[in-house]
Design a protein around this motif. Structure first.
Motif, PDB file in Angstrom:
ATOM      1  N   VAL G  42     -38.734  21.726 -18.659  1.00 25.51           N
ATOM      2  CA  VAL G  42     -38.114  22.652 -18.460  1.00 25.51           C
ATOM      3  C   VAL G  42     -37.011  23.131 -19.588  1.00 25.51           C
ATOM      4  CG1 VAL G  42     -38.320  24.876 -17.437  1.00 25.51           C
ATOM      5  CG2 VAL G  42     -39.695  22.985 -16.213  1.00 25.51           C
ATOM      6  N   GLU G  43     -36.709  22.714 -19.220  1.00 29.18           N
ATOM      7  CA  GLU G  43     -35.147  22.921 -20.292  1.00 29.18           C
ATOM      8  C   GLU G  43     -34.292  21.273 -19.752  1.00 29.18           C
ATOM      9  OE1 GLU G  43     -33.070  25.468 -17.269  1.00 29.18           O
ATOM     10  OE2 GLU G  43     -30.956  25.756 -17.785  1.00 29.18           O
ATOM     11  N   MET G  44     -33.067  21.342 -20.863  1.00 28.91           N
ATOM     12  CA  MET G  44     -32.344  20.608 -21.019  1.00 28.91           C
ATOM     13  C   MET G  44     -30.825  20.747 -20.897  1.00 28.91           C
ATOM     14  SD  MET G  44     -35.061  17.597 -23.323  1.00 28.91           S
ATOM     15  CE  MET G  44     -34.197  18.547 -24.655  1.00 28.91           C
ATOM     16  N   ARG G  45     -30.081  20.383 -20.423  1.00 32.34           N
ATOM     17  CA  ARG G  45     -28.155  20.214 -20.546  1.00 32.34           C
ATOM     18  C   ARG G  45     -28.005  19.533 -20.502  1.00 32.34           C
ATOM     19  NH1 ARG G  45     -28.858  25.941 -17.029  1.00 32.34           N
ATOM     20  NH2 ARG G  45     -26.105  25.395 -16.744  1.00 32.34           N
ATOM     21  N   GLY G  46     -26.587  19.596 -20.251  1.00 36.82           N
ATOM     22  CA  GLY G  46     -25.717  18.621 -19.897  1.00 36.82           C
ATOM     23  C   GLY G  46     -24.172  18.958 -19.549  1.00 36.82           C
ATOM     24  N   HIS G  47     -23.480  17.721 -18.937  1.00 41.30           N
ATOM     25  CA  HIS G  47     -22.067  18.194 -18.502  1.00 41.30           C
ATOM     26  C   HIS G  47     -20.881  17.265 -19.848  1.00 41.30           C
ATOM     27  CE1 HIS G  47     -18.541  19.166 -15.532  1.00 41.30           C
ATOM     28  NE2 HIS G  47     -18.253  17.941 -15.879  1.00 41.30           N
TER      29      HIS G  47
ATOM     30  N   THR I  37     -16.934  22.053 -20.902  1.00 41.25           N
ATOM     31  CA  THR I  37     -17.722  22.276 -20.370  1.00 41.25           C
ATOM     32  C   THR I  37     -19.327  21.712 -19.554  1.00 41.25           C
ATOM     33  OG1 THR I  37     -17.543  23.880 -19.088  1.00 41.25           O
ATOM     34  CG2 THR I  37     -15.323  22.486 -18.788  1.00 41.25           C
ATOM     35  N   TRP I  38     -20.211  22.449 -20.520  1.00 45.84           N
ATOM     36  CA  TRP I  38     -21.702  22.148 -20.603  1.00 45.84           C
ATOM     37  C   TRP I  38     -22.429  22.358 -21.563  1.00 45.84           C
ATOM     38  CZ3 TRP I  38     -19.576  27.269 -18.767  1.00 45.84           C
ATOM     39  CH2 TRP I  38     -20.377  28.047 -18.787  1.00 45.84           C
ATOM     40  N   PHE I  39     -23.400  21.504 -21.404  1.00 45.51           N
ATOM     41  CA  PHE I  39     -24.347  22.464 -22.889  1.00 45.51           C
ATOM     42  C   PHE I  39     -25.532  22.906 -21.907  1.00 45.51           C
ATOM     43  CE2 PHE I  39     -26.818  19.288 -23.420  1.00 45.51           C
ATOM     44  CZ  PHE I  39     -26.514  17.726 -22.882  1.00 45.51           C
ATOM     45  N   GLU I  40     -26.732  23.552 -23.408  1.00 46.59           N
ATOM     46  CA  GLU I  40     -27.656  23.647 -22.714  1.00 46.59           C
ATOM     47  C   GLU I  40     -28.475  23.411 -23.818  1.00 46.59           C
ATOM     48  OE1 GLU I  40     -27.825  27.474 -20.667  1.00 46.59           O
ATOM     49  OE2 GLU I  40     -25.964  27.491 -20.316  1.00 46.59           O
ATOM     50  N   THR I  54     -36.016  12.785 -41.239  1.00 42.81           N
ATOM     51  CA  THR I  54     -34.817  12.089 -42.390  1.00 42.81           C
ATOM     52  C   THR I  54     -33.346  13.213 -41.479  1.00 42.81           C
ATOM     53  OG1 THR I  54     -34.666  13.897 -43.521  1.00 42.81           O
ATOM     54  CG2 THR I  54     -35.852  12.014 -44.345  1.00 42.81           C
ATOM     55  N   GLN I  55     -34.162  14.131 -40.537  1.00 47.44           N
ATOM     56  CA  GLN I  55     -32.621  14.966 -40.397  1.00 47.44           C
ATOM     57  C   GLN I  55     -33.223  15.141 -38.900  1.00 47.44           C
ATOM     58  OE1 GLN I  55     -31.418  18.585 -42.085  1.00 47.44           O
ATOM     59  NE2 GLN I  55     -29.861  17.445 -42.302  1.00 47.44           N
ATOM     60  N   TYR I  56     -32.384  15.478 -37.557  1.00 44.73           N
ATOM     61  CA  TYR I  56     -32.711  15.837 -36.384  1.00 44.73           C
ATOM     62  C   TYR I  56     -32.041  17.444 -36.156  1.00 44.73           C
ATOM     63  CZ  TYR I  56     -35.174  11.952 -35.193  1.00 44.73           C
ATOM     64  OH  TYR I  56     -36.142  10.597 -34.824  1.00 44.73           O
ATOM     65  N   GLN I  57     -32.071  18.607 -35.712  1.00 42.48           N
ATOM     66  CA  GLN I  57     -31.242  19.497 -35.545  1.00 42.48           C
ATOM     67  C   GLN I  57     -31.400  20.051 -34.706  1.00 42.48           C
ATOM     68  OE1 GLN I  57     -33.617  21.322 -38.837  1.00 42.48           O
ATOM     69  NE2 GLN I  57     -32.570  20.437 -40.845  1.00 42.48           N
ATOM     70  N   VAL I  58     -30.614  20.083 -33.373  1.00 39.16           N
ATOM     71  CA  VAL I  58     -30.475  20.594 -32.549  1.00 39.16           C
ATOM     72  C   VAL I  58     -29.416  21.807 -32.157  1.00 39.16           C
ATOM     73  CG1 VAL I  58     -30.305  20.052 -29.754  1.00 39.16           C
ATOM     74  CG2 VAL I  58     -30.649  18.257 -31.322  1.00 39.16           C
ATOM     75  N   ILE I  59     -30.385  22.805 -31.563  1.00 41.21           N
ATOM     76  CA  ILE I  59     -29.158  23.923 -31.054  1.00 41.21           C
ATOM     77  C   ILE I  59     -29.011  24.404 -30.140  1.00 41.21           C
ATOM     78  CG2 ILE I  59     -29.476  26.798 -31.411  1.00 41.21           C
ATOM     79  CD1 ILE I  59     -31.618  24.635 -33.600  1.00 41.21           C
ATOM     80  N   LEU I  60     -27.984  24.257 -29.701  1.00 45.41           N
ATOM     81  CA  LEU I  60     -27.060  24.396 -28.294  1.00 45.41           C
ATOM     82  C   LEU I  60     -25.982  25.810 -27.676  1.00 45.41           C
ATOM     83  CD1 LEU I  60     -25.196  20.514 -28.756  1.00 45.41           C
ATOM     84  CD2 LEU I  60     -27.296  20.954 -27.141  1.00 45.41           C
ATOM     85  N   LYS I  61     -26.484  25.651 -26.569  1.00 40.11           N
ATOM     86  CA  LYS I  61     -25.429  26.458 -26.103  1.00 40.11           C
ATOM     87  C   LYS I  61     -24.562  26.177 -25.123  1.00 40.11           C
ATOM     88  CE  LYS I  61     -27.766  30.789 -25.360  1.00 40.11           C
ATOM     89  NZ  LYS I  61     -27.073  31.702 -26.377  1.00 40.11           N
ATOM     90  N   VAL I  62     -22.613  25.836 -26.486  1.00 36.81           N
ATOM     91  CA  VAL I  62     -21.691  25.259 -25.648  1.00 36.81           C
ATOM     92  C   VAL I  62     -21.029  26.106 -24.487  1.00 36.81           C
ATOM     93  CG1 VAL I  62     -20.016  24.258 -26.263  1.00 36.81           C
ATOM     94  CG2 VAL I  62     -21.889  23.234 -26.762  1.00 36.81           C
TER      95      VAL I  62
END
Lengths: 68, 68, 68, 68, 68, 68, 68, 68, 68, 68, 68, 68
Positions: G42-47, I37-40, I54-62
């Motif tokens: 459902v969701e991936m996050r982390g510290h 302190t965290w990411f989603e 050839t390239q992994y792209q991950v969009i994160l909220k930091v």
């Protein structure tokens, strides 16, 4: 209207015959342990064999009172 | 369980009679060219004339194995 | 209204000039092989160089009749 | 940048070993017939037996150029 | 095809018997004042008593022409 | 800033020529009976014949003040 | 295929090492009391601490059979 | 293809004339401080006075490279 | 627990090797200027050439603390 | 439980003081013409001046019975 | 940071007085059997009689540690 | 109405006392560096200890003018 608390649990009802029967199966099961008062359909899907639907799967949120 | 690959394609089944028949029409068509193993209902809509539903339209994602 | 079945396919139209032209490019291409009857815009994005939009990209669902 | 058209198709990659391998399986299959240039992960799920993941299933949208 | 304008209004059809009847009830009511031409199912839910569904509630968007 | 109340209604503007004209048609119609102050685009779709867009359909939420 | 009922429960697996291990931790725990047959991410996050991921958190829906 | 990092920021472009101009305004502004390489349309809305659109507002995610 | 304020910013981590490395690249970059302190994870996509990722792209909220 | 039909309309309540008052304003207005029986919060936003919230805006769906 | 597992359960808190009290009621109930450590608001709705809100209903996801 | 450009940034306001105070904290902070003109609530969550909410966390999009 006083305070109260309800709980919602996800069930998947399965039936070889129809969407309605899949919903009823999930609710009948949930009602064996809880006093269910409402449901919400979340998703409908199914299994297919040789071009026929052989299984309807309905994901439900089932709600029942847990407090006071 | 070995590797495998499935494909999902959007079909719209249409029926003058019922949601179920609309689902069945889409799956029966898809199964003429692919070995369909599941479906997911994405959306349900319909056409209305003179206050009666004259057409049920069900958008489905239909899944079938393509390899290996 | 008799039974029928439609298919929806995702296309991305690209144009250096405008959103409209990007939509038209996708539909014109899809219509070379299918009898397209409707489209739905899913997403609009674009490429930028030196502060100017150099490419409009429109993701569409394109619908066409496949049966019967 | 001239006009062009891309298509996006949903594939489900399956692997007993990892999410990465499931992605790679889907892309390798798609690339046997199309010149794939990008993918987007839509959903990740899996099968479990005796408390172990025995199958990773990754639903992808795979994009490739179809015109001009 | 000339210009025209449609309106979409949310109705909740309720029936003790089935999802279909709930849809039909909402559309029959809307059609008493407007010339309804299509509907979209937004949500399906229901009321439960003693382990049985006693009320199906279907939230619909109902569309009708308002101009010119 | 005192209290006030607004209403939002869904309209579908239709135009044979462009997305902009479809938006304008819906707003011009809504403004014949209400003092519209804003709109939000909800969805864009269209009708296609012989590989050409013959109708743009834009679903809008239109907002206007209703109280005090 | 006879009737049956499944339940889906949300778990959050946590691991200092990887997304995979976080998934495995959640499933291993759920499997101590239920016969888990599938999961959905459902969701991936982390510290994060001092620019390093120190904890992966994966929210899963875990499915298992509860009825007949 | 080596490692790299991009940032996405939400801008709202406003124009009295058109959706396109609103997009261009936002991108031109963002490009005064960053090397923008793409945008995604998130939402389109506008202001209305006396039955005419007097302001188009387009919410964009604008992407640019920040690292190595 | 006293008052405080955090900020969330969208980063896209890119790596030729893996989803994990793409996440780590984005966080390492963000941490050069902020105390993350965290990411989603918001979205995962990638570039493909000749049937290989050839390239992994991950969009994160930091997320990081900005006050007080 | 007999058949019945409800309607849902979007209102935006506005208050300079609080979210609650914004909700109450919208419902009080809607109740001047309809027998409102429930509401759902769709969105909460507000206006800010000199670092203070000067207006709370709550978008609600308001439900009331329209049929038999 | 070692491995651990959390569970998230949907509760609906109900209060005649306020959104806050509805949240507190749900959490107080959940905390009678579990060591709750966080909550997320999923939906807010309510019951209306004679133009007044007589019941606030807040749907929450409540999280608590279940493993090691 | 001339051209202009706004920016939207995600803040998380935190308060031990209430949702309102959490919103106010985020906006007061944002207003120390920008001329904030509106906010949108994206998500509400909180921390719980011994069955009491000890921290309200509200994720907001905060909007302010950046151009001309």
């Amino acid at each position: 209207m006083p305070n109260s608390v309800y709980k919602k649990v996800d069930f998947v009802g399965v039936s070889p015959n129809s969407i309605s029967e899949a919903i009823n199966n999930a609710i009948a099961h949930a009602a064996t342990t809880e006093k269910v008062t409402w449901f919400e359909v979340v998703e409908m899907r199914g299994h297919v064999e040789e071009g026929k639907v052989t299984q309807y799967q309905v994901i439900l949120k089932v709600g029942f009172r847990v407090g006071p």
